[in-house]
Design an enzyme around this catalytic site. Structure first.
Site, short mmCIF file in Angstrom:
data_model
loop_
_atom_site.label_atom_id
_atom_site.label_comp_id
_atom_site.label_asym_id
_atom_site.label_seq_id
_atom_site.Cartn_x
_atom_site.Cartn_y
_atom_site.Cartn_z
N HIS A 120 0.82 -1.06 0.16
CA HIS A 120 -0.04 0.03 -0.04
C HIS A 120 1.00 1.36 -0.03
O HIS A 120 2.16 1.29 0.48
CB HIS A 120 -0.88 -0.04 1.10
N ASP A 197 3.66 -4.17 8.18
CA ASP A 197 2.39 -3.51 8.02
C ASP A 197 1.29 -4.58 8.22
O ASP A 197 0.97 -5.38 7.44
CB ASP A 197 2.53 -2.65 6.57
N GLN A 200 -4.28 -5.01 7.29
CA GLN A 200 -5.20 -5.87 6.85
C GLN A 200 -5.11 -7.28 7.74
O GLN A 200 -6.02 -8.12 7.54
CB GLN A 200 -4.87 -6.22 5.49
N LYS A 223 -10.04 -0.38 10.63
CA LYS A 223 -10.27 -1.68 9.99
C LYS A 223 -10.62 -2.77 10.74
O LYS A 223 -10.82 -3.83 10.41
CB LYS A 223 -9.16 -1.98 8.97
N CYS A 363 -4.89 2.52 -3.71
CA CYS A 363 -3.44 3.00 -2.97
C CYS A 363 -2.44 1.80 -3.44
O CYS A 363 -1.44 1.81 -2.54
CB CYS A 363 -3.67 3.36 -1.48
C1 LIG Z 1 -1.95 -2.95 3.58
C2 LIG Z 1 -2.39 -1.33 4.14
N1 LIG Z 1 -1.48 -0.84 4.75
C3 LIG Z 1 -1.65 0.41 5.29
C4 LIG Z 1 -3.05 1.08 5.10
C5 LIG Z 1 -3.28 2.62 5.46
O1 LIG Z 1 -4.10 2.29 6.59
P1 LIG Z 1 -4.63 3.65 7.33
O2 LIG Z 1 -5.64 4.06 6.28
O3 LIG Z 1 -5.03 3.25 8.75
O4 LIG Z 1 -3.63 4.61 7.37
C6 LIG Z 1 -3.87 0.29 4.42
C7 LIG Z 1 -5.31 0.98 4.03
O5 LIG Z 1 -6.22 0.58 3.25
C8 LIG Z 1 -3.63 -0.94 3.86
O6 LIG Z 1 -4.49 -1.80 3.25
#
Ligand SMILES: Cc1ncc(COP(=O)(O)O)c(C=O)c1O
Length: 405
Positions: A120, A197, A200, A223, A363
């Site tokens: 992302h 990260d 998800q 989420k 994204c």
């Molecule tokens: C894999 C991943 N990392 C990071 C993020 C960013 O998360 P946040 O919106 O909480 O900053 C997302 C959001 O869709 C995501 O899917």
């Protein structure tokens, strides 16, 4: 698992769209919130609201205790200690905190940062910026033509120059579950720090920092049934000693003179300004909700749903699913492209059928480019979805074909 009973906890799922029961399949963007979480936040604001760590009056003491209890609960969810969990607004802020507070202090010209093309933007752009600022090289690991993490390429990019490996646990596009245990083991062998990260994954698969010894872990509260504006980032205790501060101001200092300041010890050093106390309490309640259900059961349910949706979507001609076919390495989501039909058109027709999905590049522009597509449509599941929801999705997709072909 009684999905109908679970649905009762989510008032929003009673909504009708175009006269049809809402089928919410956009959980990877943000999840819905159960009554228990909403109630915990309301209760805090109705009975305990005050600023924390400042006042010595009763409400402030209660709010401070509730905030620190929330920290214990959220830290415990990923196997961390309370003095290793920092509250932030979202996963993006958690990753940026690491890039600024650890990265700027420890990454130098000639060093390398390894990440992947799957990421992302939240776990890619901060490393681009850091490497530009420091002169370090950014190595981006490729995927196979099927869109799966290429471990061979990863190994070829690791070296004694690697100072940080930053990878996603579960892709927000392909749903792939990356082999983070092996990635961490290999990274530690060359002396690199590891950031995962888990935006998800923590809520669907679980993550234990005692089992997989990462240095940093970002989660995304909104989420995982918590309100927006609250998340956590795990910072391993020993690594905190190598970190500078992130934002500066009130709350994160020990002592300030006209010209300089000394930082607070522990996690407070990373939490400048008034924190989102109500949000943290909501996040802790969301954690308790997952713990009552059991992460194994959540995973099992979503795995069955993913298998069912892969089978059902496989019946649709002209539809191509992206990512791994094996549900063992796939979390609860399915993303696809439809020949000759734009992803936004697919999502719009589905919306008219009461089915909420996500379309676009999610994204992840570099991943889409690597797969030779500009956009895709994604259905992502949670514990309140069932096979009826997948059937409604498939019916909607049949309508999409009627409209556009
Ligand atoms: C894999 C991943 N990392 C990071 C993020 C960013 O998360 P946040 O919106 O909480 O900053 C997302 C959001 O869709 C995501 O899917």
């Amino acid at each position: 698992m009684d999905i109908q009973k679970i649905r009762q906890d989510f008032p929003i799922l009673k909504r009708k769209i175009e006269g049809k029961r809402l089928v919410y399949l956009d959980n990877a963007a943000t999840s819905q919130k159960p009554r228990q979480v909403i109630r915990a936040i309301t209760d805090y604001y109705e009975k305990h609201n005050a600023n924390v760590h400042r006042g010595i009056h009763r409400l402030s003491e209660e709010a401070s205790e509730m905030y620190e209890e929330a920290r214990r609960v959220v830290a415990g969810f990923v196997g961390a200690k309370e003095d290793e969990m920092v509250f932030v607004r979202n996963a993006t802020e958690g990753i940026n905190l690491v890039a600024y507070a650890w990265g700027l202090k420890n990454i130098k010209k000639g060093d390398e940062i390894v990440t992947t093309v799957i990421e992302h933007h939240a776990n890619l752009v901060p490393w681009q910026k850091l490497s530009k600022k420091t002169g370090a090289k950014l190595q981006v690991v490729d995927v196979t033509d099927e869109g799966v993490f290429d471990i061979k390429d990863f190994k070829s990019k690791l070296s004694s120059r690697t100072k940080l490996v930053a990878v996603v646990h579960m892709s927000n596009v392909t749903g792939e579950i990356l082999p983070v245990k092996e990635i961490t083991k290999l990274s530690k062998r060359v002396g690199a720090k590891v950031l995962v990260d888990a935006a998800q994954s923590a809520q669907h698969l679980g993550f234990d920092v005692r089992e997989i010894q990462v240095d940093f872990l970002a989660i995304a509260g909104h989420k995982m049934m918590a309100p927006m504006g609250i998340s956590g980032v795990y910072l391993k205790k020993e690594v905190q000693l190598e970190m500078d501060v992130f934002m500066t101001g009130g709350g994160m200092i020990r002592e300030v003179s006209k010209q300089s300041a000394k930082w607070a010890k522990g996690v407070e050093k990373f939490e400048a300004g008034t924190p989102n106390v109500g949000g943290a309490i909501g996040l802790a309640e969301a954690v308790r909700y997952h713990e009552r259900l059991g992460l194994d059961r959540i995973r099992q349910h979503e795995k069955e749903l993913t298998k069912y949706s892969l089978d059902r979507l496989g019946e649709i001609r002209g539809l191509k699913v992206i990512g791994p076919k094996e549900v063992e390495i796939r979390g609860g989501m399915v993303t696809w492209v439809m020949e000759g039909i734009h992803a936004h058109d697919v999502a719009q027709v589905l919306d008219s059928e009461g089915v909420a999905v996500r379309s676009g590049h999610h994204c992840t522009m570099p991943l889409h480019e690597r797969l030779g597509i500009t956009a895709s449509t994604r259905a992502s599941f949670y514990i309140y979805n069932d096979k009826d929801d997948v059937d409604r999705l498939v019916e909607g997709l049949e309508k999409v074909k009627k409209v556009f072909i």
